[in-house]
Design an enzyme around this catalytic site. Structure first.
Site, PDB file in Angstrom:
ATOM      1  N   LYS A  83      -9.415   1.988   0.258  1.00 61.99           N
ATOM      2  CA  LYS A  83      -8.584   0.935  -0.339  1.00 61.99           C
ATOM      3  C   LYS A  83      -9.262  -0.404  -0.101  1.00 61.99           C
ATOM      4  O   LYS A  83      -9.636  -0.734   1.035  1.00 61.99           O
ATOM      5  CB  LYS A  83      -7.215   0.914   0.336  1.00 61.99           C
ATOM      6  CG  LYS A  83      -6.136   1.674  -0.401  1.00 61.99           C
ATOM      7  CD  LYS A  83      -4.865   1.666   0.404  1.00 61.99           C
ATOM      8  CE  LYS A  83      -3.703   1.050  -0.333  1.00 61.99           C
ATOM      9  NZ  LYS A  83      -2.491   0.995   0.520  1.00 61.99           N
TER      10      LYS A  83
HETATM   11  O1  G3P Z   1       0.712   0.808   0.705  1.00 65.13           O
HETATM   12  C1  G3P Z   1       0.946  -0.466   0.228  1.00 65.13           C
HETATM   13  C2  G3P Z   1       2.353  -0.805  -0.169  1.00 65.13           C
HETATM   14  O2  G3P Z   1       3.049   0.295  -0.592  1.00 65.13           O
HETATM   15  C3  G3P Z   1       3.053  -1.699   0.785  1.00 65.13           C
HETATM   16  O3  G3P Z   1       4.448  -1.770   0.600  1.00 65.13           O
HETATM   17  O4  G3P Z   1       6.705  -2.368   1.349  1.00 65.13           O
HETATM   18  O5  G3P Z   1       4.723  -3.328   2.553  1.00 65.13           O
HETATM   19  O6  G3P Z   1       5.312  -4.096   0.266  1.00 65.13           O
HETATM   20  P1  G3P Z   1       5.335  -2.951   1.224  1.00 65.13           P
END
Ligand code: G3P
Length: 216
Positions: A83
């Site tokens: 990533k």
């Molecule tokens: O993996 C990245 C993403 O899904 C992060 O989510 O909830 O931290 O915005 P969030």
């Protein structure tokens, strides 16, 4: 639509596997910070358990460092995906790593033009963050519609992995739009089966079955 689980926790991965809702895994530094142990060991354990892609984030900022980090991460297992944030250096590194056969997932995508450039750099996947856009009073799913449209216009093969999912509605909308993948936290995956009418229906069937049993 493929379902990935957004976690670095092996127990959560086991639960998603049991439900048949684990075509792959995404992690990020925030998720790793919740776990105990060396990140490489955690990635190795996840890659052994899951057949699909397992995404691990490179945190370097400069192209050459991102490439080095990406090569190190990719060496952990064949199903490892690197990533990389949608920065200029990030996209330059994606171009090199993909040309070496290392699959990259361009993350922290918040605009259609970042998505276009990620595809042109040869990224295997992109992660647009719908929840964080919604949090900032934008429309996260509108971004997914725009990216889907652009990729269809130019027959781009980069897979759209909807990320930062907060709700069942996000998952439904991603599937309706035709996103390739949704990466979802376990607490939302578990809600995908919930419906009050299913619970009510089960209760009614059990009650009626008891009546049937009493007749014999
Ligand atoms: O993996 C990245 C993403 O899904 C992060 O989510 O909830 O931290 O915005 P969030």
């Amino acid at each position: 639509m493929k379902i990935f689980i957004d976690t670095a926790n092996i127990n959560e991965i086991e639960q998603a596997l049991e439900l048949g809702a684990c075509d792959g895994v995404t992690t990020n530094p925030t998720l790793l910070a919740k776990e105990k142990g060396n990140p490489d060991d955690i990635y190795r354990a996840i890659c052994e358990r899951v057949q699909g892609p397992v995404c691990a984030e490179a945190i370097s900022l400069e192209k050459k460092d991102i490439i080095q980090e990406g090569e190190n991460l990719a060496a952990i297992a064949d199903n490892m995906v690197v990533k990389i944030p949608a920065s200029k250096d990030g996209l330059k590194a994606v171009r090199i790593l993909e040309s070496q056969g290392i699959r990259c997932n361009v993350t922290l995508v918040f605009s259609p033009m970042q998505a276009l450039l990620a595809a042109k750099a040869g990224a295997s996947f992109i992660c647009p963050f719908v929840g964080r856009l919604d949090d900032a009073s934008h429309d996260g799913m509108e971004l997914i519609e725009q990216i889907t449209h652009i990729y269809q216009n130019y027959l781009m093969n980069t897979e759209i992995m909807v990320a930062s999912i907060r709700s069942v509605t996000h998952v439904r909308d991603a599937a309706m739009i035709g996103a390739d993948i949704a990466t979802i936290p376990l607490k939302v995956i578990e809600k995908l089966t919930d419906h009050p009418l299913t619970d009510k229906g089960i209760e009614l069937f059990i009650r009626d079955w008891e009546k049937v049993q009493k007749q014999f």
